[in-house]
Design a protein around this motif. Structure first.
Motif, PDB file in Angstrom:
ATOM      1  N   PRO A  30     -31.434   0.421 -79.849  1.00 11.59           N
ATOM      2  CA  PRO A  30     -32.026  -0.016 -78.579  1.00 11.59           C
ATOM      3  C   PRO A  30     -31.480   0.739 -77.360  1.00 11.59           C
ATOM      4  O   PRO A  30     -32.204   0.940 -76.383  1.00 11.59           O
ATOM      5  CB  PRO A  30     -31.665  -1.501 -78.508  1.00 11.59           C
ATOM      6  N   MET A  31     -30.228   1.180 -77.427  1.00 11.31           N
ATOM      7  CA  MET A  31     -29.681   1.948 -76.300  1.00 11.31           C
ATOM      8  C   MET A  31     -30.390   3.287 -76.155  1.00 11.31           C
ATOM      9  O   MET A  31     -30.510   3.818 -75.061  1.00 11.31           O
ATOM     10  CB  MET A  31     -28.172   2.151 -76.461  1.00 11.31           C
ATOM     11  N   ARG A  32     -30.880   3.822 -77.259  1.00 13.21           N
ATOM     12  CA  ARG A  32     -31.644   5.066 -77.194  1.00 13.21           C
ATOM     13  C   ARG A  32     -32.943   4.841 -76.412  1.00 13.21           C
ATOM     14  O   ARG A  32     -33.387   5.718 -75.680  1.00 13.21           O
ATOM     15  CB  ARG A  32     -31.948   5.577 -78.602  1.00 13.21           C
ATOM     16  N   LEU A  33     -33.541   3.664 -76.568  1.00 12.80           N
ATOM     17  CA  LEU A  33     -34.732   3.321 -75.786  1.00 12.80           C
ATOM     18  C   LEU A  33     -34.405   3.337 -74.301  1.00 12.80           C
ATOM     19  O   LEU A  33     -35.120   3.951 -73.503  1.00 12.80           O
ATOM     20  CB  LEU A  33     -35.276   1.953 -76.197  1.00 12.80           C
ATOM     21  N   LEU A  34     -33.320   2.688 -73.918  1.00 12.49           N
ATOM     22  CA  LEU A  34     -32.945   2.660 -72.497  1.00 12.49           C
ATOM     23  C   LEU A  34     -32.635   4.056 -71.974  1.00 12.49           C
ATOM     24  O   LEU A  34     -33.036   4.414 -70.857  1.00 12.49           O
ATOM     25  CB  LEU A  34     -31.757   1.725 -72.277  1.00 12.49           C
ATOM     26  N   ASP A  35     -31.947   4.848 -72.775  1.00 16.50           N
ATOM     27  CA  ASP A  35     -31.655   6.225 -72.372  1.00 16.50           C
ATOM     28  C   ASP A  35     -32.937   7.021 -72.178  1.00 16.50           C
ATOM     29  O   ASP A  35     -33.076   7.777 -71.209  1.00 16.50           O
ATOM     30  CB  ASP A  35     -30.767   6.924 -73.406  1.00 16.50           C
ATOM     31  N   GLU A  36     -33.893   6.849 -73.082  1.00 15.46           N
ATOM     32  CA  GLU A  36     -35.153   7.587 -72.983  1.00 15.46           C
ATOM     33  C   GLU A  36     -35.990   7.113 -71.792  1.00 15.46           C
ATOM     34  O   GLU A  36     -36.617   7.918 -71.103  1.00 15.46           O
ATOM     35  CB  GLU A  36     -35.949   7.466 -74.280  1.00 15.46           C
ATOM     36  N   LEU A  37     -35.982   5.820 -71.530  1.00 17.18           N
ATOM     37  CA  LEU A  37     -36.697   5.306 -70.353  1.00 17.18           C
ATOM     38  C   LEU A  37     -36.103   5.887 -69.069  1.00 17.18           C
ATOM     39  O   LEU A  37     -36.837   6.296 -68.166  1.00 17.18           O
ATOM     40  CB  LEU A  37     -36.659   3.777 -70.319  1.00 17.18           C
ATOM     41  N   ASN A  38     -34.784   5.945 -68.995  1.00 17.97           N
ATOM     42  CA  ASN A  38     -34.127   6.541 -67.826  1.00 17.97           C
ATOM     43  C   ASN A  38     -34.460   8.026 -67.707  1.00 17.97           C
ATOM     44  O   ASN A  38     -34.713   8.527 -66.604  1.00 17.97           O
ATOM     45  CB  ASN A  38     -32.617   6.333 -67.885  1.00 17.97           C
ATOM     46  N   ALA A  39     -34.472   8.733 -68.824  1.00 16.81           N
ATOM     47  CA  ALA A  39     -34.808  10.158 -68.811  1.00 16.81           C
ATOM     48  C   ALA A  39     -36.238  10.369 -68.348  1.00 16.81           C
ATOM     49  O   ALA A  39     -36.519  11.291 -67.557  1.00 16.81           O
ATOM     50  CB  ALA A  39     -34.602  10.764 -70.200  1.00 16.81           C
ATOM     51  N   GLN A  40     -37.151   9.514 -68.787  1.00 14.92           N
ATOM     52  CA  GLN A  40     -38.553   9.651 -68.373  1.00 14.92           C
ATOM     53  C   GLN A  40     -38.733   9.307 -66.893  1.00 14.92           C
ATOM     54  O   GLN A  40     -39.559   9.918 -66.216  1.00 14.92           O
ATOM     55  CB  GLN A  40     -39.466   8.781 -69.246  1.00 14.92           C
ATOM     56  N   GLN A  41     -37.966   8.351 -66.392  1.00 12.44           N
ATOM     57  CA  GLN A  41     -38.017   8.055 -64.952  1.00 12.44           C
ATOM     58  C   GLN A  41     -37.596   9.281 -64.149  1.00 12.44           C
ATOM     59  O   GLN A  41     -38.152   9.545 -63.086  1.00 12.44           O
ATOM     60  CB  GLN A  41     -37.116   6.872 -64.604  1.00 12.44           C
ATOM     61  N   ASP A  42     -36.601  10.005 -64.645  1.00 15.73           N
ATOM     62  CA  ASP A  42     -36.150  11.215 -63.964  1.00 15.73           C
ATOM     63  C   ASP A  42     -37.175  12.341 -64.074  1.00 15.73           C
ATOM     64  O   ASP A  42     -37.321  13.146 -63.153  1.00 15.73           O
ATOM     65  CB  ASP A  42     -34.813  11.690 -64.544  1.00 15.73           C
ATOM     66  N   ALA A  43     -37.880  12.404 -65.213  1.00 18.40           N
ATOM     67  CA  ALA A  43     -38.810  13.506 -65.465  1.00 18.40           C
ATOM     68  C   ALA A  43     -40.182  13.308 -64.828  1.00 18.40           C
ATOM     69  O   ALA A  43     -40.864  14.277 -64.512  1.00 18.40           O
ATOM     70  CB  ALA A  43     -38.969  13.706 -66.975  1.00 18.40           C
ATOM     71  N   ILE A  44     -40.584  12.056 -64.634  1.00 20.29           N
ATOM     72  CA  ILE A  44     -41.920  11.752 -64.120  1.00 20.29           C
ATOM     73  C   ILE A  44     -41.792  11.320 -62.670  1.00 20.29           C
ATOM     74  O   ILE A  44     -40.987  10.454 -62.341  1.00 20.29           O
ATOM     75  CB  ILE A  44     -42.581  10.649 -64.959  1.00 20.29           C
ATOM     76  N   SER A  45     -42.606  11.888 -61.802  1.00 17.72           N
ATOM     77  CA  SER A  45     -42.550  11.561 -60.379  1.00 17.72           C
ATOM     78  C   SER A  45     -43.441  10.364 -60.052  1.00 17.72           C
ATOM     79  O   SER A  45     -44.633  10.368 -60.383  1.00 17.72           O
ATOM     80  CB  SER A  45     -43.000  12.764 -59.543  1.00 17.72           C
ATOM     81  N   SER A  46     -42.884   9.382 -59.392  1.00 18.23           N
ATOM     82  CA  SER A  46     -43.672   8.221 -58.979  1.00 18.23           C
ATOM     83  C   SER A  46     -44.720   8.602 -57.931  1.00 18.23           C
ATOM     84  O   SER A  46     -45.714   7.892 -57.756  1.00 18.23           O
ATOM     85  CB  SER A  46     -42.764   7.121 -58.429  1.00 18.23           C
ATOM     86  N   ASP A  47     -44.520   9.738 -57.264  1.00 16.63           N
ATOM     87  CA  ASP A  47     -45.483  10.198 -56.251  1.00 16.63           C
ATOM     88  C   ASP A  47     -46.839  10.540 -56.860  1.00 16.63           C
ATOM     89  O   ASP A  47     -47.839  10.603 -56.144  1.00 16.63           O
ATOM     90  CB  ASP A  47     -44.935  11.431 -55.515  1.00 16.63           C
ATOM     91  N   ASP A  48     -46.881  10.759 -58.166  1.00 14.57           N
ATOM     92  CA  ASP A  48     -48.129  11.118 -58.837  1.00 14.57           C
ATOM     93  C   ASP A  48     -48.990   9.905 -59.184  1.00 14.57           C
ATOM     94  O   ASP A  48     -50.059  10.060 -59.767  1.00 14.57           O
ATOM     95  CB  ASP A  48     -47.830  11.900 -60.114  1.00 14.57           C
ATOM     96  N   TYR A  49     -48.530   8.702 -58.829  1.00 17.23           N
ATOM     97  CA  TYR A  49     -49.227   7.479 -59.222  1.00 17.23           C
ATOM     98  C   TYR A  49     -49.545   6.613 -58.003  1.00 17.23           C
ATOM     99  O   TYR A  49     -48.811   6.613 -57.026  1.00 17.23           O
ATOM    100  CB  TYR A  49     -48.387   6.698 -60.243  1.00 17.23           C
ATOM    101  N   ASP A  50     -50.645   5.862 -58.110  1.00 17.60           N
ATOM    102  CA  ASP A  50     -51.090   5.010 -57.002  1.00 17.60           C
ATOM    103  C   ASP A  50     -50.248   3.756 -56.842  1.00 17.60           C
ATOM    104  O   ASP A  50     -50.221   3.160 -55.771  1.00 17.60           O
ATOM    105  CB  ASP A  50     -52.553   4.603 -57.211  1.00 17.60           C
ATOM    106  N   SER A  51     -49.593   3.330 -57.911  1.00 17.34           N
ATOM    107  CA  SER A  51     -48.793   2.109 -57.838  1.00 17.34           C
ATOM    108  C   SER A  51     -47.570   2.249 -58.736  1.00 17.34           C
ATOM    109  O   SER A  51     -47.536   3.076 -59.650  1.00 17.34           O
ATOM    110  CB  SER A  51     -49.613   0.895 -58.280  1.00 17.34           C
ATOM    111  N   LEU A  52     -46.575   1.407 -58.473  1.00 26.52           N
ATOM    112  CA  LEU A  52     -45.388   1.384 -59.324  1.00 26.52           C
ATOM    113  C   LEU A  52     -45.739   0.937 -60.740  1.00 26.52           C
ATOM    114  O   LEU A  52     -45.125   1.382 -61.703  1.00 26.52           O
ATOM    115  CB  LEU A  52     -44.330   0.451 -58.732  1.00 26.52           C
ATOM    116  N   GLN A  53     -46.748   0.085 -60.871  1.00 26.38           N
ATOM    117  CA  GLN A  53     -47.157  -0.379 -62.186  1.00 26.38           C
ATOM    118  C   GLN A  53     -47.746   0.776 -63.013  1.00 26.38           C
ATOM    119  O   GLN A  53     -47.459   0.898 -64.203  1.00 26.38           O
ATOM    120  CB  GLN A  53     -48.162  -1.526 -62.055  1.00 26.38           C
ATOM    121  N   ASP A  54     -48.555   1.626 -62.372  1.00 24.42           N
ATOM    122  CA  ASP A  54     -49.097   2.796 -63.072  1.00 24.42           C
ATOM    123  C   ASP A  54     -47.973   3.759 -63.462  1.00 24.42           C
ATOM    124  O   ASP A  54     -47.992   4.346 -64.546  1.00 24.42           O
ATOM    125  CB  ASP A  54     -50.124   3.526 -62.202  1.00 24.42           C
ATOM    126  N   TYR A  55     -47.007   3.907 -62.587  1.00 18.74           N
ATOM    127  CA  TYR A  55     -45.832   4.741 -62.869  1.00 18.74           C
ATOM    128  C   TYR A  55     -45.057   4.169 -64.053  1.00 18.74           C
ATOM    129  O   TYR A  55     -44.676   4.898 -64.978  1.00 18.74           O
ATOM    130  CB  TYR A  55     -44.972   4.823 -61.610  1.00 18.74           C
TER     131      TYR A  55
END
Length: 85
Positions: A30-55
């Motif tokens: 499960p810690m690998r899931l959290l690590d990957e979610l954090n990595a994807q947050q760093d890799a994907i820009s929230s500016d590319d989405y209309d809402s935080l939910q879409d992000y």
């Protein structure tokens, strides 16, 4: 498969918290899931989405895809409070 529940919280939005269930492949910590979610947050820009939910959808999808997992929103029926009498 192992199911892990994650709470998505949107502090900059008036949207309530979401529960998300991830079905992880056998042997995936499960810690690998959290690590990957954090990595994807760093890799994907929230500016590319209309809402935080879409992000959040994009981040969850990318993390699940990388781990070979699946994910879904878990319906919530409400909140139950426990208090001392």
């Amino acid at each position: 498969m192992d199911e892990q529940i994650l709470i998505l919280h949107y502090p900059e939005s008036d949207w309530g918290d979401d529960l998300v269930g991830f079905h992880l492949p056998e042997g995936c910590d499960p810690m690998r899931l959290l690590d990957e979610l954090n990595a994807q947050q760093d890799a994907i820009s929230s500016d590319d989405y209309d809402s935080l939910q879409d992000y959040a959808d994009a981040v969850c999808h990318a993390a699940a895809q990388t781990l070979g997992a699946t994910w879904r929103y878990v319906p919530q029926c409400g909140t139950l409070e426990f208090r001392y009498e």
